[in-house]
Write an enzyme that holds these catalytic residues in place. Structure first.
Site, PDB file in Angstrom:
ATOM      1  N   GLU A 280      -1.429  -7.630  -5.631  1.00 19.69           N
ATOM      2  CA  GLU A 280      -0.999  -8.249  -4.384  1.00 19.69           C
ATOM      3  C   GLU A 280      -1.862  -9.487  -4.139  1.00 19.69           C
ATOM      4  O   GLU A 280      -3.051  -9.390  -3.854  1.00 19.69           O
ATOM      5  CB  GLU A 280      -1.149  -7.279  -3.215  1.00 19.69           C
ATOM      6  CG  GLU A 280      -0.637  -7.863  -1.910  1.00 19.69           C
ATOM      7  CD  GLU A 280      -0.752  -6.903  -0.747  1.00 19.69           C
ATOM      8  OE1 GLU A 280       0.149  -6.902   0.110  1.00 19.69           O
ATOM      9  OE2 GLU A 280      -1.750  -6.161  -0.686  1.00 19.69           O
TER      10      GLU A 280
ATOM     11  N   LYS B 206     -10.084  -1.822  16.451  1.00 16.13           N
ATOM     12  CA  LYS B 206     -10.887  -2.871  15.823  1.00 16.13           C
ATOM     13  C   LYS B 206      -9.954  -3.924  15.244  1.00 16.13           C
ATOM     14  O   LYS B 206      -9.247  -3.670  14.272  1.00 16.13           O
ATOM     15  CB  LYS B 206     -11.766  -2.324  14.701  1.00 16.13           C
ATOM     16  CG  LYS B 206     -12.775  -3.378  14.192  1.00 16.13           C
ATOM     17  CD  LYS B 206     -13.410  -3.002  12.874  1.00 16.13           C
ATOM     18  CE  LYS B 206     -12.609  -3.481  11.679  1.00 16.13           C
ATOM     19  NZ  LYS B 206     -12.533  -4.967  11.565  1.00 16.13           N
TER      20      LYS B 206
ATOM     21  N   CYS C 263       2.568  -8.298   3.871  1.00 16.27           N
ATOM     22  CA  CYS C 263       2.482  -7.144   2.963  1.00 16.27           C
ATOM     23  C   CYS C 263       3.786  -6.910   2.219  1.00 16.27           C
ATOM     24  O   CYS C 263       3.778  -6.347   1.118  1.00 16.27           O
ATOM     25  CB  CYS C 263       2.069  -5.907   3.739  1.00 16.27           C
ATOM     26  SG  CYS C 263       3.124  -5.549   5.158  1.00 16.27           S
TER      27      CYS C 263
ATOM     28  N   GLU D  21      -0.720   1.940   6.270  1.00 21.04           N
ATOM     29  CA  GLU D  21       0.268   0.974   5.794  1.00 21.04           C
ATOM     30  C   GLU D  21      -0.506  -0.028   4.957  1.00 21.04           C
ATOM     31  O   GLU D  21      -1.286  -0.811   5.477  1.00 21.04           O
ATOM     32  CB  GLU D  21       0.979   0.306   6.975  1.00 21.04           C
ATOM     33  CG  GLU D  21       2.232  -0.446   6.562  1.00 21.04           C
ATOM     34  CD  GLU D  21       1.980  -1.916   6.324  1.00 21.04           C
ATOM     35  OE1 GLU D  21       1.823  -2.292   5.124  1.00 21.04           O
ATOM     36  OE2 GLU D  21       1.935  -2.679   7.286  1.00 21.04           O
TER      37      GLU D  21
END
Length: 499
Positions: A397, A190, A300, A266
């Site tokens: 983040e 996906k 990231c 991750e």
């Protein structure tokens, strides 16, 4: 601040050929017939409509992948033959590099010249790396204490569900697909709903390369529907996810409540870059700026927390701000642009909200903090100083071009600050002292430590996090092994002259 660069290209010059689900080797409408818009972040306008996969479509895709694994040729094919097909796929990618780069540019706001020169060629090289590993999957012969002979087999884990993010549509596709294909798995992938275009094109090229029907299935859709269906599916043997920590937690729960499928994650990061007094200030400033502004901060491992030793702090800050003000934000098709738009309106507004949090909580805005242009999702490079470690901009983040700058005195203070985060994905160290580098690299709890460099990735180098940045590795042979399972085989031996 540099004016918004724009070379005048619009998305009408990029042809989108694939908009349907790719299941069992065919492009199909979704069962529901629903579609969703994919948006050009340069303008906020619709590029095209994409078939929306839901649970019913995931079920069909998994059924195809399961049949391909249980009865099809892919897991039973000599690994050298799998390698040839992967190599052919890599060649087709190289032949279509310009179109693929354009798709990621209009869909994700990525720099066209970077996609063409780096992202797409790197993806084909990743395929070649794992193609080369396909025939090197070996078990071990084991020495047992009794009259037995034992060995291990490395077998493909089965049907894999891949859920990938929007910030690197091509890179993430191949970090997941390449090792799992080399291992002999079949899969349902996906792509992020924001960036489905290149994934569908790659599925088309896989078919041309000879990947058998059912082995690779690509189902665009949304996380709460298609993503949740993958995570909880009783006939998927493993799910590999890259994305937010919050969604990663939901995937783990779904995997546990369903068939206890294996999970690799991750997740987020809040990576520190620690710059010591002995650093070359000009080079350190370039590294710090690249670390937060590359791919508009949608990385990231972005170095969103920069710690600078007090002896060079003032000079470093001045140099950093000067360079940030010269940074070129603009249309990602313009070769002069160094930064394109944030991926979509939601991410754009999220980044702006964190900038407001930084102001309200008392951080000093050194530069940036505003939008650029009257359309699209462009944000100025933004640097805060006087950042306290409990501020949101120092803990969360942000996933945008926002840096939190802080001064430190001692190496002990730097280690404590670097580790003062729930994340542990990466970190950077800038120093000419080998003892300092060694101490820091062994003291920071993160999966990747870069010394006097940043964003230094490689197919050979395992990549993954500590703490709430997840577990399981992408890249390297570690990534191949996470799509394999170990079977031990034991048989008696009789009348052997030795054991």
């Amino acid at each position: 601040m540099t004016e918004l660069a724009n070379n005048g290209r619009d998305c009408s010059s990029v042809t989108v050929n694939f908009t349907k689900l790719f299941i069992n080797g065919q492009f199909l409408h979704s069962v529901s017939g629903k579609t969703f818009e994919t948006i050009d972040p340069r303008t906020g306008e619709v590029i095209t409509r994409i078939s929306e996969g839901t649970k019913e479509d995931i079920d069909i895709a998994v059924k195809a992948a399961r049949h391909a694994f249980d009865f099809g040729p892919w897991p039973r094919m000599p690994p050298s033959e799998r390698a040839k097909i992967l190599m052919k796929w890599a060649e087709l990618i190289d032949e279509n590099v310009e179109e693929l780069a354009a798709l990621d540019t209009i869909d994700a706001g990525k720099l066209y010249h970077m996609c063409k020169a780096v992202d797409i060629p790197t993806a084909s090289n990743t395929l070649r790396y794992y193609a080369g590993a396909a025939d090197k999957i070996h078990g071990e012969v084991l020495k047992m204490s009794g009259q037995f002979h034992a060995y291990t087999l490395m077998e493909p884990i089965g049907v894999v569900g891949h859920i990938i993010p929007w910030n690197f549509p091509t890179t993430m596709f191949f970090l997941k697909v390449s090792p799992s294909l080399a291992a002999g798995c079949t899969m349902v992938l996906k792509p992020a709903e924001q960036t489905p275009l290149s994934a569908l094109f790659y599925a088309h090229l896989a078919k041309l390369a000879g990947v058998p029907d059912g082995v690779l299935n690509v189902v665009p859709g949304f996380g709460p529907t298609a993503g949740a269906a993958i995570s909880s599916h009783m006939d998927i043997d493993k799910v590999s996810f890259t994305g937010s920590t919050e969604v990663g937690r939901e995937i783990m729960q779904a995997a546990a409540k369903s068939n206890l499928k294996q999970v690799s994650l991750e997740l987020g990061g809040k990576s520190p870059l620690i710059i010591f007094d002995d650093a070359d200030i000009d080079k350190a400033a370039d590294l710090a700026l690249l670390g937060i502004l590359f791919n508009k901060g949608e990385v990231c491992v972005a170095s969103s927390r920069v710690f600078v030793q007090e002896g060079i702090y003032n000079e470093f800050e001045k140099k950093l701000v000067e360079k940030a003000k010269a940074w070129v934000v603009g249309d990602p098709f313009d070769p002069k642009s160094q930064q394109g738009p944030q991926v979509d309106k939601n991410q754009f507004e999220k980044v702006l909200s964190y900038i407001e949090h930084g102001k309200r909580q008392g951080a000093t805005l050194l530069t940036g903090g505003k939008t650029l242009g009257n359309k699209g999702y462009y944000i100025q490079p933004t640097i805060f100083s006087d950042v306290k470690e409990d501020m949101l901009i120092a803990q969360d983040e942000i996933f945008g071009p926002v840096m939190a700058l802080k001064k430190f005195k001692t190496i002990e203070e730097a280690i404590k600050s670097a580790n003062n985060t729930r994340y542990g994905l990466a970190a950077g160290i800038v120093t000419k002292n080998i003892d300092t580098a060694n101490t820091m690299s062994r003291s920071i709890r993160a999966g990747t430590i870069w010394i006097n460099c940043y964003f230094a990735f490689g197919d050979d180098v395992p990549f993954g996090g500590y703490k709430m940045s997840g577990f399981g590795k992408d890249s390297g042979l570690d990534a191949l092994h996470k799509y394999l399972q170990v079977k031990s085989v034991v048989t008696p031996i009789y009348d052997s002259p030795w054991l």
